[in-house]
Write an enzyme that holds these catalytic residues in place. Structure first.
Site, short mmCIF file in Angstrom:
data_model
loop_
_atom_site.label_atom_id
_atom_site.label_comp_id
_atom_site.label_asym_id
_atom_site.label_seq_id
_atom_site.Cartn_x
_atom_site.Cartn_y
_atom_site.Cartn_z
N CYS A 91 0.74 -12.93 -1.68
CA CYS A 91 0.28 -12.15 -0.52
C CYS A 91 0.21 -10.65 -0.77
CB CYS A 91 1.19 -12.42 0.67
SG CYS A 91 1.19 -14.14 1.23
N HIS A 357 -4.59 -12.46 8.06
CA HIS A 357 -3.99 -12.21 6.75
C HIS A 357 -4.83 -12.90 5.67
CE1 HIS A 357 -1.25 -11.97 3.48
NE2 HIS A 357 -0.39 -12.91 3.82
N CYS A 387 5.99 -9.03 2.27
CA CYS A 387 6.79 -10.08 1.64
C CYS A 387 5.87 -10.89 0.74
CB CYS A 387 7.44 -10.97 2.70
SG CYS A 387 6.28 -11.78 3.83
N GLY A 389 5.41 -14.68 -1.69
CA GLY A 389 5.85 -16.02 -2.03
C GLY A 389 6.72 -16.04 -3.28
#
Length: 402
Positions: A91, A357, A387, A389
């Site tokens: 991300c 997103h 944040c 993964g």
């Protein structure tokens, strides 16, 4: 060390990442090429001055495979000398691309780079590329890897966030996004997506839902309770044995929306700006990346921000605005509470809960949003963080040029 400046930022609208979304019929290469063309045309840019194009893409297969960055360079009509590379740090890929470009410029190994990302989540489904981190039984068992939604619910349980808490945060994200859209606050970076003959397909973020309230969100069922009951809660609780159970509070309305979109940021040295006849909008002051505990997974923005603030010789109070990706409501809530940041300074125009997103592009989108808002509200400093993964976090500090 050479300084790295941001000269411009462009993004497409975010379209619903479903077959009925407005951008579903637009191929990812078209999303990315449109961004590159708009950056060139509105800055009257001689593209031979650009060394490279670095683009994040989290699911780089099928239409998004084969180094989509270089493909977009060719498709957008940039100079043949411009290279292109695709990267994947989940991300955070769009912000990682910006940081990598800044590092190239700061080290003197490049004069100018376009960095950003693309993700067509309606055409290339999330998780379609597989991967040992989520699919290898030994890796999953040995490291207690669970889906991110369960990680978000684990954070909520461990730190005491209720269903009402996360729904209240989500409703505010929607309210802010509606207000920002009505006030046309995204106009500086947002460019309409058009078809081959110039007809506008989409000119605004499609997921904004006026009238969303805590009460309307309260009617939605928890999204991760069923899979948690299939053994994944138990896997997480093996790592967090102090908890009796996981309270499932996240759902589609307080988690980031699946969308299609792309973004690009023009980064270069002072000398590049002089040659291109461009004035810098912001300076990249510091950036950093960290690993964090992979089961709870989503707490990485906290240590990433602490690391980059220390590197910059700054404190939390020195930052005027924050963009914290709203992967799930609890992520920015935890970040704000742990660092003592007032909500008024975080995501003032809403976040991914209300706006979406598009995985590989989000880091670049929130950076553009942050710089636009710094200029609009006359603020000097901003920090963007996401944040990631697998248990990671990323953060970048920007300074507005007066």
């Amino acid at each position: 060390m050479i300084e790295a400046f941001i000269y411009d930022a462009v993004r497409t609208p975010r379209g619903r990442g479903k077959s009925d979304g407005s951008l579903h019929d637009v191929q990812p290469i078209q999303l990315l090429s449109a961004v590159l063309r708009n950056l060139r045309d509105r800055n009257h840019l001689d593209t031979s001055l650009i060394d490279d194009v670095i683009m994040g893409c989290v699911t780089p297969i099928g239409e998004q495979g084969a180094d989509i960055a270089r493909t977009a360079v060719l498709d957008a009509g940039y100079a043949q000398s411009v290279a292109g590379v695709q990267l994947n740090r989940f991300c955070s890929s769009g912000l990682e691309a910006i940081n990598m470009a800044a590092a190239y410029v700061m080290s003197g190994q490049a004069d100018a780079i376009v960095a950003g990302g693309v993700e067509s989540m309606s055409r290339v489904p999330m998780g379609a590329d597989g991967g040992a981190l989520f699919m290898n039984p030994a890796i999953v068992a040995n490291h207690n890897i669970v889906p991110q939604g369960i990680s978000a619910d684990l954070i909520a349980t461990k730190y005491g966030y209720s269903r009402t808490d996360v729904d209240t945060f989500a409703a505010e994200s929607y309210r802010r996004a509606v207000e920002a859209q009505q006030d046309n606050r995204f106009h500086k970076s947002l460019v309409a997506m058009q078809d081959e003959v110039g007809v506008t397909i989409l000119d605004r973020d499609e997921g904004v839902r006026p009238g969303t309230t805590v009460e309307s969100l309260g009617k939605l069922k928890p999204a991760f309770e069923m899979m948690g009951g299939m053994g994944l809660d138990a896997l997480a609780l093996m790592k967090y044995a102090e908890l009796d159970k996981i309270n499932h509070v996240h759902h589609a309305g307080n988690s980031s929306q699946i969308v299609d979109g792309s973004a690009g940021v023009l980064i270069g040295s002072k000398e590049f700006g002089i040659r291109a006849g461009l004035k810098p909008r912001a300076r990249i002051k510091a950036f950093g990346i960290v690993g964090s505990e992979p089961t709870i997974m989503l707490t990485g923005p906290l240590p990433a921000a602490q690391k980059v603030l220390k590197r910059a010789g700054m404190s939390v109070s020195d930052i005027d605005l924050f963009e914290v990706n709203e992967a799930f409501a609890v992520v920015p809530m935890f970040f704000m509470d742990q660092l003592g940041i007032d909500h008024s300074k975080v995501n003032p125009n809403g976040g991914a809960i209300a706006l979406g997103h598009p995985l590989g592009a989000t880091g670049a989108i929130i950076s553009a949003t942050l710089i636009d808002e710094m200029e609009r509200s006359d603020k000097a400093t901003g920090l963007a963080t996401l944040c990631i993964g697998g248990g990671m976090g990323i953060a970048t500090i920007f300074e507005r040029m007066s």
